[in-house]
Design a protein around this motif. Structure first.
Motif, PDB file in Angstrom:
ATOM      1  N   GLU A   1       0.801  -1.212   0.000  1.00 37.93           N
ATOM      2  CA  GLU A   1       0.000   0.000   0.000  1.00 37.93           C
ATOM      3  C   GLU A   1       0.841   1.272   0.000  1.00 37.93           C
ATOM      4  O   GLU A   1       0.422   2.320   0.479  1.00 37.93           O
TER       5      GLU A   1
ATOM      6  N   GLN B   1      -5.525   4.072  -6.824  1.00 39.10           N
ATOM      7  CA  GLN B   1      -5.396   3.912  -5.370  1.00 39.10           C
ATOM      8  C   GLN B   1      -5.014   5.235  -4.714  1.00 39.10           C
ATOM      9  O   GLN B   1      -5.488   5.546  -3.614  1.00 39.10           O
TER      10      GLN B   1
ATOM     11  N   TRP C   1      -8.257   7.070  -4.536  1.00 40.79           N
ATOM     12  CA  TRP C   1      -9.183   6.479  -3.570  1.00 40.79           C
ATOM     13  C   TRP C   1      -8.733   6.688  -2.131  1.00 40.79           C
ATOM     14  O   TRP C   1      -9.548   6.710  -1.218  1.00 40.79           O
ATOM     15  N   THR C   2      -7.419   6.814  -1.935  1.00 39.55           N
ATOM     16  CA  THR C   2      -6.915   7.054  -0.579  1.00 39.55           C
ATOM     17  C   THR C   2      -6.670   8.539  -0.332  1.00 39.55           C
ATOM     18  O   THR C   2      -5.971   8.908   0.605  1.00 39.55           O
TER      19      THR C   2
END
Length: 167
Positions: free
Chosen positions: A114, A150, A153-154
């Motif tokens: 991540e 990502q 989205w984060t």
């Protein structure tokens, strides 16, 4: 009398072996004569990776000694990645300079850890250069798009230098 490595090299030079099971058999036969031959162990590890036997490949690389581990860093990094040992895989890949495959493993490990910023940056760099492997360009574009998504989205879209479609 030829050593195990010489016999294996002779066999592999004369043959057109695309069957990784056959390569593995040849390596095992050679290793009966010379159990710690680094070239044969490296060849065996690659054959095991090609057969998706990541645990076995990692075991061969780990048991082969420091010279094998350092000489097969990319293979070791990939085996660790496939075994879910992501931090170690990423660390080893980062230590390999100027290697496209290592950057790809590092990007994948970063994504799964991540660390989307690092993954996106690596994929952007990979996309700037010619992909020597068939379909790698598509993989890089898809993975770059996933890393960028990502980041959005984060709520880290500010880490993307520009919005770009990867179609």
């Amino acid at each position: 009398m030829a050593t195990g490595t010489q016999s294996l090299n002779t066999l592999l030079q004369r043959a057109t072996i695309d069957d990784h099971e056959e390569i593995l058999k040849a390596c095992n036969a050679s290793l009966k004569q010379s159990k710690k031959d680094p070239k044969t162990l490296h060849t065996k590890a690659v054959a095991l990776l090609k057969l998706d036997r990541y645990d076995d490949a990692l075991r061969v690389l780990e048991e082969g000694g420091e010279d094998l581990k350092s000489g097969a860093s990319l293979e070791r990094s990939y085996a660790l990645y496939k075994n879910g040992q992501l931090s170690e895989a990423k660390d080893i890949a980062q230590g390999i300079s100027d290697d496209r495959g290592a950057r790809h493993v590092e990007a994948q490990a970063s994504y799964r850890l991540e660390d989307f910023e690092r993954s996106a940056r690596l994929y952007r760099d990979l996309a700037k250069t010619h992909a020597p492997i068939d379909n790698e360009e598509n993989d890089v574009k898809i993975n770059a798009g996933a890393a960028d998504a990502q980041l959005e989205w984060t709520r880290q879209e500010h880490l993307r230098p520009e919005k770009k479609t990867y179609a």
